[in-house]
Motif scaffolding. Structure first.
Motif, PDB file in Angstrom:
ATOM      1  N   ALA A 143       8.525  10.540  -4.241  1.00 38.91           N
ATOM      2  CA  ALA A 143       7.114  10.540  -4.638  1.00 38.91           C
ATOM      3  C   ALA A 143       6.517  11.940  -4.613  1.00 38.91           C
ATOM      4  CB  ALA A 143       6.319   9.609  -3.713  1.00 38.91           C
ATOM      5  N   LEU A 144       7.012  12.785  -3.722  1.00 37.83           N
ATOM      6  CA  LEU A 144       6.452  14.121  -3.567  1.00 37.83           C
ATOM      7  C   LEU A 144       6.603  14.953  -4.833  1.00 37.83           C
ATOM      8  CD1 LEU A 144       5.124  16.095  -1.547  1.00 37.83           C
ATOM      9  CD2 LEU A 144       7.431  16.814  -0.870  1.00 37.83           C
ATOM     10  N   GLY A 145       7.681  14.720  -5.568  1.00 35.61           N
ATOM     11  CA  GLY A 145       7.904  15.513  -6.770  1.00 35.61           C
ATOM     12  C   GLY A 145       6.867  15.288  -7.851  1.00 35.61           C
ATOM     13  N   MET A 146       6.219  14.120  -7.836  1.00 35.50           N
ATOM     14  CA  MET A 146       5.258  13.810  -8.901  1.00 35.50           C
ATOM     15  C   MET A 146       4.081  14.778  -8.907  1.00 35.50           C
ATOM     16  SD  MET A 146       5.344   9.644  -8.610  1.00 35.50           S
ATOM     17  CE  MET A 146       6.906   8.762  -8.602  1.00 35.50           C
ATOM     18  N   PRO A 147       3.381  14.972  -7.782  1.00 31.88           N
ATOM     19  CA  PRO A 147       2.279  15.931  -7.809  1.00 31.88           C
ATOM     20  C   PRO A 147       2.717  17.372  -7.611  1.00 31.88           C
ATOM     21  CG  PRO A 147       2.331  14.868  -5.674  1.00 31.88           C
ATOM     22  CD  PRO A 147       3.388  14.195  -6.529  1.00 31.88           C
ATOM     23  N   VAL A 148       3.834  17.593  -6.903  1.00 38.90           N
ATOM     24  CA  VAL A 148       4.249  18.962  -6.597  1.00 38.90           C
ATOM     25  C   VAL A 148       4.909  19.616  -7.813  1.00 38.90           C
ATOM     26  CG1 VAL A 148       5.761  20.366  -5.136  1.00 38.90           C
ATOM     27  CG2 VAL A 148       4.425  18.526  -4.143  1.00 38.90           C
ATOM     28  N   GLY A 149       5.512  18.811  -8.707  1.00 41.56           N
ATOM     29  CA  GLY A 149       6.137  19.366  -9.897  1.00 41.56           C
ATOM     30  C   GLY A 149       5.207  20.267 -10.697  1.00 41.56           C
ATOM     31  N   PRO A 150       3.988  19.800 -11.044  1.00 38.33           N
ATOM     32  CA  PRO A 150       3.063  20.682 -11.754  1.00 38.33           C
ATOM     33  C   PRO A 150       2.654  21.914 -10.955  1.00 38.33           C
ATOM     34  CG  PRO A 150       2.418  18.389 -12.014  1.00 38.33           C
ATOM     35  CD  PRO A 150       3.510  18.420 -10.986  1.00 38.33           C
ATOM     36  N   VAL A 151       2.565  21.783  -9.621  1.00 40.33           N
ATOM     37  CA  VAL A 151       2.225  22.936  -8.784  1.00 40.33           C
ATOM     38  C   VAL A 151       3.309  24.003  -8.907  1.00 40.33           C
ATOM     39  CG1 VAL A 151       1.845  23.720  -6.414  1.00 40.33           C
ATOM     40  CG2 VAL A 151       0.894  21.546  -7.159  1.00 40.33           C
ATOM     41  N   ARG A 308      -4.314  18.516  -5.309  1.00 39.94           N
ATOM     42  CA  ARG A 308      -5.331  17.486  -5.072  1.00 39.94           C
ATOM     43  C   ARG A 308      -4.787  16.060  -5.163  1.00 39.94           C
ATOM     44  NH1 ARG A 308      -7.721  22.004  -6.563  1.00 39.94           N
ATOM     45  NH2 ARG A 308      -9.818  22.478  -5.797  1.00 39.94           N
ATOM     46  N   VAL A 309      -3.546  15.910  -5.602  1.00 39.06           N
ATOM     47  CA  VAL A 309      -2.915  14.590  -5.573  1.00 39.06           C
ATOM     48  C   VAL A 309      -2.184  14.355  -4.251  1.00 39.06           C
ATOM     49  CG1 VAL A 309      -1.324  13.048  -6.812  1.00 39.06           C
ATOM     50  CG2 VAL A 309      -2.698  14.651  -8.075  1.00 39.06           C
ATOM     51  N   LEU A 310      -2.041  15.398  -3.446  1.00 36.51           N
ATOM     52  CA  LEU A 310      -1.263  15.293  -2.213  1.00 36.51           C
ATOM     53  C   LEU A 310      -1.798  14.273  -1.202  1.00 36.51           C
ATOM     54  CD1 LEU A 310      -0.201  18.997  -1.545  1.00 36.51           C
ATOM     55  CD2 LEU A 310       1.164  17.117  -2.453  1.00 36.51           C
ATOM     56  N   PRO A 311      -3.100  13.932  -1.158  1.00 32.57           N
ATOM     57  CA  PRO A 311      -3.520  12.875  -0.223  1.00 32.57           C
ATOM     58  C   PRO A 311      -2.741  11.574  -0.378  1.00 32.57           C
ATOM     59  CG  PRO A 311      -5.447  14.029  -1.009  1.00 32.57           C
ATOM     60  CD  PRO A 311      -4.270  14.581  -1.774  1.00 32.57           C
ATOM     61  N   LEU A 312      -2.323  11.256  -1.596  1.00 30.19           N
ATOM     62  CA  LEU A 312      -1.514  10.051  -1.783  1.00 30.19           C
ATOM     63  C   LEU A 312      -0.182  10.186  -1.055  1.00 30.19           C
ATOM     64  CD1 LEU A 312      -1.110   7.966  -4.974  1.00 30.19           C
ATOM     65  CD2 LEU A 312       0.943   8.725  -3.805  1.00 30.19           C
ATOM     66  N   ILE A 313       0.423  11.366  -1.127  1.00 31.08           N
ATOM     67  CA  ILE A 313       1.715  11.591  -0.469  1.00 31.08           C
ATOM     68  C   ILE A 313       1.544  11.605   1.046  1.00 31.08           C
ATOM     69  CG2 ILE A 313       3.716  13.096  -0.363  1.00 31.08           C
ATOM     70  CD1 ILE A 313       3.169  11.786  -3.093  1.00 31.08           C
ATOM     71  N   VAL A 314       0.459  12.199   1.524  1.00 26.72           N
ATOM     72  CA  VAL A 314       0.195  12.207   2.969  1.00 26.72           C
ATOM     73  C   VAL A 314       0.033  10.779   3.468  1.00 26.72           C
ATOM     74  CG1 VAL A 314      -1.437  12.909   4.752  1.00 26.72           C
ATOM     75  CG2 VAL A 314      -0.818  14.510   2.928  1.00 26.72           C
ATOM     76  N   GLY A 315      -0.701   9.962   2.718  1.00 25.23           N
ATOM     77  CA  GLY A 315      -0.847   8.559   3.101  1.00 25.23           C
ATOM     78  C   GLY A 315       0.478   7.837   3.128  1.00 25.23           C
ATOM     79  N   LEU A 316       1.333   8.118   2.156  1.00 24.17           N
ATOM     80  CA  LEU A 316       2.666   7.507   2.110  1.00 24.17           C
ATOM     81  C   LEU A 316       3.491   7.895   3.325  1.00 24.17           C
ATOM     82  CD1 LEU A 316       5.178   6.209   0.830  1.00 24.17           C
ATOM     83  CD2 LEU A 316       5.445   8.274  -0.545  1.00 24.17           C
ATOM     84  N   MET A 317       3.492   9.165   3.678  1.00 31.94           N
ATOM     85  CA  MET A 317       4.317   9.623   4.788  1.00 31.94           C
ATOM     86  C   MET A 317       3.825   9.044   6.115  1.00 31.94           C
ATOM     87  SD  MET A 317       4.923  13.577   3.558  1.00 31.94           S
ATOM     88  CE  MET A 317       6.150  13.942   4.814  1.00 31.94           C
ATOM     89  N   LEU A 318       2.508   8.951   6.280  1.00 35.54           N
ATOM     90  CA  LEU A 318       1.971   8.361   7.508  1.00 35.54           C
ATOM     91  C   LEU A 318       2.299   6.880   7.599  1.00 35.54           C
ATOM     92  CD1 LEU A 318      -1.574  10.032   7.652  1.00 35.54           C
ATOM     93  CD2 LEU A 318       0.394  10.533   9.112  1.00 35.54           C
ATOM     94  N   SER A 319       2.177   6.175   6.490  1.00 29.94           N
ATOM     95  CA  SER A 319       2.380   4.731   6.524  1.00 29.94           C
ATOM     96  C   SER A 319       3.840   4.353   6.659  1.00 29.94           C
ATOM     97  CB  SER A 319       1.804   4.099   5.253  1.00 29.94           C
ATOM     98  OG  SER A 319       2.464   4.601   4.107  1.00 29.94           O
ATOM     99  N   ALA A 320       4.764   5.233   6.241  1.00 27.13           N
ATOM    100  CA  ALA A 320       6.189   4.929   6.391  1.00 27.13           C
ATOM    101  C   ALA A 320       6.540   4.735   7.860  1.00 27.13           C
ATOM    102  CB  ALA A 320       7.032   6.043   5.782  1.00 27.13           C
ATOM    103  N   ALA A 321       5.997   5.610   8.725  1.00 26.26           N
ATOM    104  CA  ALA A 321       6.245   5.472  10.164  1.00 26.26           C
ATOM    105  C   ALA A 321       5.565   4.229  10.728  1.00 26.26           C
ATOM    106  CB  ALA A 321       5.756   6.719  10.887  1.00 26.26           C
ATOM    107  N   VAL A 322       4.374   3.920  10.224  1.00 30.62           N
ATOM    108  CA  VAL A 322       3.640   2.753  10.709  1.00 30.62           C
ATOM    109  C   VAL A 322       4.382   1.470  10.357  1.00 30.62           C
ATOM    110  CG1 VAL A 322       1.507   1.424  10.439  1.00 30.62           C
ATOM    111  CG2 VAL A 322       1.409   3.923  10.656  1.00 30.62           C
ATOM    112  N   SER A 323       4.851   1.375   9.116  1.00 28.94           N
ATOM    113  CA  SER A 323       5.525   0.150   8.683  1.00 28.94           C
ATOM    114  C   SER A 323       6.803  -0.083   9.474  1.00 28.94           C
ATOM    115  CB  SER A 323       5.839   0.220   7.190  1.00 28.94           C
ATOM    116  OG  SER A 323       6.767   1.257   6.905  1.00 28.94           O
ATOM    117  N   GLU A 324       7.489   0.998   9.841  1.00 23.94           N
ATOM    118  CA  GLU A 324       8.724   0.868  10.626  1.00 23.94           C
ATOM    119  C   GLU A 324       8.444   0.187  11.958  1.00 23.94           C
ATOM    120  OE1 GLU A 324      12.131   3.718  12.712  1.00 23.94           O
ATOM    121  OE2 GLU A 324      10.259   4.561  11.921  1.00 23.94           O
ATOM    122  N   ALA A 325       7.314   0.515  12.572  1.00 28.19           N
ATOM    123  CA  ALA A 325       6.972  -0.076  13.867  1.00 28.19           C
ATOM    124  C   ALA A 325       6.435  -1.496  13.720  1.00 28.19           C
ATOM    125  CB  ALA A 325       5.947   0.814  14.574  1.00 28.19           C
ATOM    126  N   LEU A 326       5.779  -1.790  12.596  1.00 28.78           N
ATOM    127  CA  LEU A 326       5.114  -3.081  12.443  1.00 28.78           C
ATOM    128  C   LEU A 326       6.054  -4.206  12.031  1.00 28.78           C
ATOM    129  CD1 LEU A 326       1.777  -2.074  10.671  1.00 28.78           C
ATOM    130  CD2 LEU A 326       2.120  -2.716  13.058  1.00 28.78           C
TER     131      LEU A 326
END
Length: 515
Positions: A143-151, A308-326
């Motif tokens: 997912a990171l490549g989607m917004p970072v590619g244009p950067v 400015r699209v990176l908040p989506l990636i930050v949310g993804l990375m945070l939630s990956a750890a959360v889902s593992e525990a849940l």
């Protein structure tokens, strides 16, 4: 079980491989105007610089998975990384549009070898407890490549020549290749744990599948320029559907099929794949419209848009750890629908956007969308991988990636049509010369250029409002898809993750071999 610390370094090697693929999928977009100017590429050629990559990626995945199962995931994965690096090196030195299209097609073939096989290797490195975390990292890299590619592309083009967008891949691919050779576990000896390499290869199934997928993807690409009612588009799409129907009939009867349709008999694979497809559909739709909004309406350049699209990636990375525990506590039947509801909520919130809303509002709903994406897709993907027999992990992950890819291609094309309908419905062009009106109808970016050339700020205002209306329709549709998928997941997913599939049996030995 003794866990080797090198497993995380092995994951880093896989992450590098999928990251360059994800970056390459979007980095070329910012180079298209430069290629048009320096190589004289027309609009059709520019379309196939992207379309050739997409076509090769889509058609090669299914046979690659079966070949990986028979002859070794690591062998074919590293061959794909090497092919990707060599093609990138060649791409940096070509001097014609046709050569660029050919290079992009080879890059698509390399990507088709990297994506499913890198996922197939994960259960051979991580046990069932750590597998969701590894999948979360893998998903974040794609997912990171989607917004970072244009950067990356914007920065390279600002400082170097257009070939640098290809040359950038070479050292990364070389590092991923060396790291993979050193860190990834060796493939089992032929015939010991994988599919039988002496079984007859499904040549007819491969031809039918490749032709069917080619027709679908080609027709979809052409629809973007010719319209869905064009006779060539309709006939090509119809041929694709017919060929895939014949393909499925053949697969049911062949003793050693390219696609094991029996995988869908397992509810974990069936519903995990369905959820993954529709989650990716919604997220791809969001990532299709948001960069255009950030650039054309809010006035950011390619570099600023990617950031400015990176908040989506930050949310993804945070939630990956959360889902593992849940998941161990609540089960996938609670966690996955919750993630889908968060994703739907983010999309619905974005669907209320107006031209006066600033970036802060966009960052808010993008973060919520990313959280929902990670909470839903990581457990769903993990569930699919855990359902796969050890001798079919390559074919299974290839099938998952293929249906996701087809869903994304067809979905983005359909959502692009919805965006255009919404844009044209609110665009007011009264009093404009015919050629200016035609240009303004093509896109909000073109309308902005016309408004600037004519000194007509009212045209820019109406174009922005029209685009935001179309974007809102797309986001509301994506939210509805996520909501319906959440309902299906709540009704159909198992309350608790079922016992691990046969792929888990080999994990202890393979992890030890990865030291």
């Amino acid at each position: 079980m003794d866990r080797s610390p090198r497993r995380w370094l092995a994951l880093a090697a896989l992450t590098l491989a999928v990251l360059i693929v994800a970056l390459d999928g979007t980095v070329i977009n910012v180079a298209l105007p430069t290629l048009s100017a320096e190589l004289g590429a027309d609009s059709a050629q520019l379309q196939w610089i992207g379309g050739g990559y997409l076509l090769a990626l889509s058609v090669a995945m299914l046979p690659v998975g079966l070949l990986g199962d028979r002859y070794g995931h690591k062998r074919l994965l590293l061959a794909g990384v090497g092919l990707f690096g060599v093609a990138s090196l060649v791409g940096a030195s070509v001097h014609s549009t046709g050569a660029v299209i050919a290079v992009r097609a080879v890059l698509g073939l390399g990507a088709a070898m990297i994506l499913p096989l890198s996922m197939a290797v994960l259960p051979r490195i991580f046990d069932q407890e750590e597998l969701p975390r590894a999948i979360g990292v893998w998903t974040a890299a794609t997912a990171l490549g989607m917004p970072v590619g244009p950067v990356v592309g914007g920065w390279l083009l600002n400082h170097f020549w257009w070939g640098s967008v290809f040359l950038f891949n070479v050292p990364v691919a070389a590092l991923a290749l060396v790291a993979g050779l050193w860190l990834l576990p060796a493939d089992p000896s032929r015939g010991s744990a994988g599919a039988n390499p002496r079984a007859p290869f499904d040549s007819l199934g491969t031809v039918l599948g490749v032709l069917g997928i080619t027709a679908l993807v080609y027709g979809t690409i052409q629809a973007a320029g010719q319209g869905w009612g064009d006779p060539v588009v309709l006939s090509t799409l119809g041929a694709g559907v017919l060929l895939l129907a014949v393909f499925l009939r053949h697969e049911r009867r062949f003793a050693h099929p390219l696609v094991d349709l029996g995988l869908f008999a397992d509810a974990r694979f069936r519903w995990g794949a369905v959820i993954a497809v529709f989650v990716n559909f919604a997220v791809m739709g969001i990532l299709f419209v948001v960069p255009q909004y950030l650039e054309a309406v809010l006035g950011n350049d390619a570099f600023g848009t990617g950031l400015r699209v990176l908040p989506l990636i930050v949310g993804l990375m945070l939630s990956a750890a959360v889902s593992e525990a849940l998941v161990p506590r609540l089960g996938v039947r609670v966690v996955v629908p919750t993630g889908l509801l968060l994703l739907a909520g983010g999309a619905f919130l974005g669907g209320t956007a107006g031209t006066g809303d600033g970036y802060g509002f966009t960052a808010l709903w993008l973060s919520l969308t990313g959280l929902g994406f990670g909470v839903a897709v990581v457990p769903a993907t993990s569930m699919v991988i855990q359902s796969l027999p050890s001798e079919r992990t390559g074919a299974g992950t290839s099938l998952l990636e293929t249906v996701q890819q087809l869903g994304s291609v067809l979905g983005v094309a359909a959502l692009g049509t919805l965006l255009s309908l919404g844009y044209h419905a609110r665009l007011h062009l009264g009093g404009l010369p015919a050629d200016a009106a035609h240009s303004a109808r093509e896109s909000v970016t073109a309308a902005g250029a016309v408004a600037e050339r004519l000194g007509d700020p009212a045209l820019g205002t109406t174009a922005h409002a029209a685009f935001v209306h179309g974007m809102d329709l797309v986001l509301l549709f994506c939210g509805a898809v996520a909501l319906l998928t959440a309902l299906a997941a709540a009704l159909r997913l198992p309350r608790r993750t079922a016992a691990p599939g046969p792929a888990a049996e080999e994990v202890p030995a393979v992890v030890a071999a990865a030291r």
